[in-house]
Scaffold this motif. Structure first.
Motif, PDB file in Angstrom:
ATOM      1  N   ASP A 117       0.985  -1.143  -0.179  1.00 20.39           N
ATOM      2  CA  ASP A 117       0.025  -0.202  -0.151  1.00 20.39           C
ATOM      3  C   ASP A 117       0.910   1.277   0.098  1.00 20.39           C
ATOM      4  N   GLY A 118       0.529   2.174  -0.857  1.00 22.78           N
ATOM      5  CA  GLY A 118       1.319   3.542  -0.905  1.00 22.78           C
ATOM      6  C   GLY A 118       2.219   3.343  -1.825  1.00 22.78           C
ATOM      7  N   HIS A 119       2.890   2.254  -2.402  1.00 19.24           N
ATOM      8  CA  HIS A 119       3.875   2.184  -3.303  1.00 19.24           C
ATOM      9  C   HIS A 119       3.561   3.032  -4.407  1.00 19.24           C
ATOM     10  N   PRO A 120       4.401   3.419  -5.282  1.00 18.37           N
ATOM     11  CA  PRO A 120       3.875   4.195  -6.562  1.00 18.37           C
ATOM     12  C   PRO A 120       3.100   3.638  -7.571  1.00 18.37           C
ATOM     13  N   VAL A 121       3.049   2.123  -7.683  1.00 17.97           N
ATOM     14  CA  VAL A 121       2.463   1.223  -8.438  1.00 17.97           C
ATOM     15  C   VAL A 121       1.044   1.200  -8.002  1.00 17.97           C
ATOM     16  N   ASP A 122       0.910   1.241  -6.754  1.00 24.63           N
ATOM     17  CA  ASP A 122      -0.166   0.985  -5.914  1.00 24.63           C
ATOM     18  C   ASP A 122      -0.916   2.506  -6.247  1.00 24.63           C
ATOM     19  N   LEU A 123      -0.308   3.414  -6.014  1.00 20.57           N
ATOM     20  CA  LEU A 123      -0.989   4.772  -5.927  1.00 20.57           C
ATOM     21  C   LEU A 123      -1.300   5.112  -7.412  1.00 20.57           C
ATOM     22  N   ALA A 124      -0.677   4.674  -8.556  1.00 22.35           N
ATOM     23  CA  ALA A 124      -1.125   4.796  -9.610  1.00 22.35           C
ATOM     24  C   ALA A 124      -2.306   4.013 -10.059  1.00 22.35           C
ATOM     25  N   TYR A 125      -2.272   2.839  -9.605  1.00 18.57           N
ATOM     26  CA  TYR A 125      -3.659   2.074  -9.807  1.00 18.57           C
ATOM     27  C   TYR A 125      -5.023   2.857  -9.158  1.00 18.57           C
ATOM     28  N   HIS A 126      -4.772   3.229  -7.926  1.00 20.29           N
ATOM     29  CA  HIS A 126      -6.047   3.886  -7.487  1.00 20.29           C
ATOM     30  C   HIS A 126      -6.104   5.251  -7.768  1.00 20.29           C
ATOM     31  N   THR A 127      -5.227   5.748  -8.205  1.00 17.27           N
ATOM     32  CA  THR A 127      -5.529   7.294  -8.813  1.00 17.27           C
ATOM     33  C   THR A 127      -5.999   7.495 -10.281  1.00 17.27           C
ATOM     34  N   GLY A 128      -5.399   6.380 -11.022  1.00 19.56           N
ATOM     35  CA  GLY A 128      -5.534   6.522 -12.527  1.00 19.56           C
ATOM     36  C   GLY A 128      -4.494   7.403 -13.190  1.00 19.56           C
ATOM     37  N   LEU A 129      -3.344   7.816 -12.493  1.00 23.29           N
ATOM     38  CA  LEU A 129      -2.579   8.707 -12.998  1.00 23.29           C
ATOM     39  C   LEU A 129      -1.196   8.190 -12.948  1.00 23.29           C
ATOM     40  N   PRO A 130      -0.367   8.485 -14.256  1.00 23.01           N
ATOM     41  CA  PRO A 130       0.831   7.916 -14.460  1.00 23.01           C
ATOM     42  C   PRO A 130       1.767   8.383 -13.429  1.00 23.01           C
ATOM     43  N   ILE A 131       2.732   7.601 -12.686  1.00 21.62           N
ATOM     44  CA  ILE A 131       3.712   8.288 -11.722  1.00 21.62           C
ATOM     45  C   ILE A 131       5.143   7.951 -11.907  1.00 21.62           C
ATOM     46  N   ASP A 132       6.068   8.895 -11.891  1.00 20.88           N
ATOM     47  CA  ASP A 132       7.403   8.645 -12.240  1.00 20.88           C
ATOM     48  C   ASP A 132       8.194   9.282 -10.992  1.00 20.88           C
ATOM     49  N   THR A 133       8.916   8.474 -10.122  1.00 23.38           N
ATOM     50  CA  THR A 133       9.383   9.037  -9.011  1.00 23.38           C
ATOM     51  C   THR A 133      10.501   7.984  -8.465  1.00 23.38           C
ATOM     52  N   GLN A 134      11.450   8.450  -7.833  1.00 27.60           N
ATOM     53  CA  GLN A 134      12.370   7.817  -6.998  1.00 27.60           C
ATOM     54  C   GLN A 134      11.766   6.781  -5.815  1.00 27.60           C
ATOM     55  N   SER A 135      12.047   5.264  -5.604  1.00 21.54           N
ATOM     56  CA  SER A 135      11.072   4.749  -4.934  1.00 21.54           C
ATOM     57  C   SER A 135      12.035   3.412  -4.619  1.00 21.54           C
ATOM     58  N   TYR A 136      11.296   2.179  -4.674  1.00 22.10           N
ATOM     59  CA  TYR A 136      12.130   0.926  -4.508  1.00 22.10           C
ATOM     60  C   TYR A 136      11.606  -0.233  -5.191  1.00 22.10           C
ATOM     61  N   VAL A 137      12.055  -1.301  -5.523  1.00 21.14           N
ATOM     62  CA  VAL A 137      11.774  -2.602  -5.815  1.00 21.14           C
ATOM     63  C   VAL A 137      10.905  -3.177  -4.648  1.00 21.14           C
ATOM     64  N   PRO A 138       9.785  -3.638  -4.719  1.00 17.11           N
ATOM     65  CA  PRO A 138       9.142  -4.500  -3.638  1.00 17.11           C
ATOM     66  C   PRO A 138       9.375  -5.912  -3.599  1.00 17.11           C
ATOM     67  N   PHE A 139      10.653  -6.256  -3.199  1.00 14.22           N
ATOM     68  CA  PHE A 139      10.635  -7.929  -3.637  1.00 14.22           C
ATOM     69  C   PHE A 139       9.949  -8.514  -2.439  1.00 14.22           C
ATOM     70  N   ARG A 140       9.592  -9.899  -2.941  1.00 14.81           N
ATOM     71  CA  ARG A 140       8.776 -10.669  -1.775  1.00 14.81           C
ATOM     72  C   ARG A 140       9.532 -10.916  -0.641  1.00 14.81           C
ATOM     73  N   SER A 141      10.780 -10.852  -0.434  1.00 10.24           N
ATOM     74  CA  SER A 141      11.557 -11.018   0.583  1.00 10.24           C
ATOM     75  C   SER A 141      11.440 -10.003   1.693  1.00 10.24           C
ATOM     76  N   GLY A 142      10.925  -8.879   1.084  1.00 13.57           N
ATOM     77  CA  GLY A 142      10.801  -7.671   2.028  1.00 13.57           C
ATOM     78  C   GLY A 142      12.008  -6.571   1.957  1.00 13.57           C
ATOM     79  N   GLN A 143      13.108  -7.018   1.162  1.00 11.74           N
ATOM     80  CA  GLN A 143      14.175  -6.170   0.853  1.00 11.74           C
ATOM     81  C   GLN A 143      13.492  -5.107  -0.067  1.00 11.74           C
ATOM     82  N   LYS A 144      13.985  -3.917  -0.275  1.00 14.46           N
ATOM     83  CA  LYS A 144      13.646  -2.840  -0.898  1.00 14.46           C
ATOM     84  C   LYS A 144      14.773  -1.998  -1.454  1.00 14.46           C
ATOM     85  N   MET A 145      14.991  -2.478  -2.792  1.00 15.99           N
ATOM     86  CA  MET A 145      16.115  -2.013  -3.780  1.00 15.99           C
ATOM     87  C   MET A 145      15.767  -0.691  -4.329  1.00 15.99           C
TER      88      MET A 145
END
Length: 253
Positions: A203-231
């Motif tokens: 929740d709150g990740h840019p991919v999640d925000l784009a889905y719920h707002t219907g707007l494209p997003i380009d920003t610095q964030s992270y890769v949400p790996f299944r292990s919990g690591q945030k690259m």
């Protein structure tokens, strides 16, 4: 296994050459022309969960009639590459020397996917898309529309072209009203870490925000790996109806 067996880049290069050579010899890209270039017949049938099959003995390509038009076209191209591989004794012998059992099957499937994308997506469309969009997620639907292919096919073509560490992913709700999960992903050849299918999008990740707002997003964030690591990564998310195309660039962002 979470991803196909790692296929030597040299094998990928040679399969791309097979695909481009076939496309040059048979420039018509409609379904019948793709099959007839092999001297094969094309038939549509109810194949259950299978997308398609190639019967070399009878020179027949079968495609699941219940699949979407884009999926049918990719399946046909995939089976064409299967046929071209069977005709290339040197490459087939090298694959059998390098892999065995399930790993061999997965390597061949990966190569056929790479070849199918090369067969369906022209170099001109591919380079034009990169010039317009760079590594942004908006390039995926643009290429899919121009080449007349599915989003996943466009993602394969773009990932094979990318020279930077890149993950392209397609996310949609796991169930109606449920959280987003990764439904499909591919990586560039210099990206070491895959994003596994089924990985939840926080929740709150840019991919999640784009889905719920219907707007494209380009920003610095992270890769949400299944292990919990945030690259750390530059994230580009582009909503498409009930799903989101995402691009994660981890270096040179």
């Amino acid at each position: 296994m979470e991803r196909p067996a790692a296929v030597l880049e040299e094998h990928k290069r040679r399969v791309r050459e097979l695909a481009r050579d076939y496309a040059n010899r048979h420039p018509a890209r409609d379904s019948l022309a793709l099959a007839e270039g092999l001297g094969a017949k094309l038939a549509y049938a109810d194949l259950g969960e299978r997308d398609g099959a190639f019967d070399p003995e009878h020179g027949l390509i079968l495609v699941n009639r219940k699949a979407s038009p884009e999926r049918q076209r990719f399946t046909l191209a995939h089976e064409v590459i299967h046929a071209l591989l069977l005709e290339d004794d040197d490459l087939l012998s090298e694959l059998h020397d390098a892999y065995a059992g399930e790993e061999l099957e997965m390597a061949i499937e990966t190569l056929c996917n790479v070849g199918a994308a090369s067969l369906l997506v022209s170099e001109a469309d591919l380079h034009g898309t990169v010039e317009r969009h760079a590594q942004r997620a908006s390039g995926v639907p643009d290429l899919a529309r121009r080449a007349g292919v599915s989003l996943s096919t466009a993602m394969i073509a773009l990932s094979e072209h990318a020279a930077v560490p890149l993950i392209l992913a397609l996310a949609s709700p796991a169930s109606k009203g449920g959280p987003l999960v990764v439904k499909f992903s591919v990586t560039s050849k210099v990206m070491r870490y895959p994003l596994a299918t089924g990985t939840p999008v926080p929740d709150g990740h840019p991919v999640d925000l784009a889905y719920h707002t219907g707007l494209p997003i380009d920003t610095q964030s992270y890769v949400p790996f299944r292990s919990g690591q945030k690259m750390p990564a530059w994230v580009s998310a582009f909503p498409q109806k009930f799903q989101v195309v995402a691009s994660f660039q981890t270096e040179g962002a």
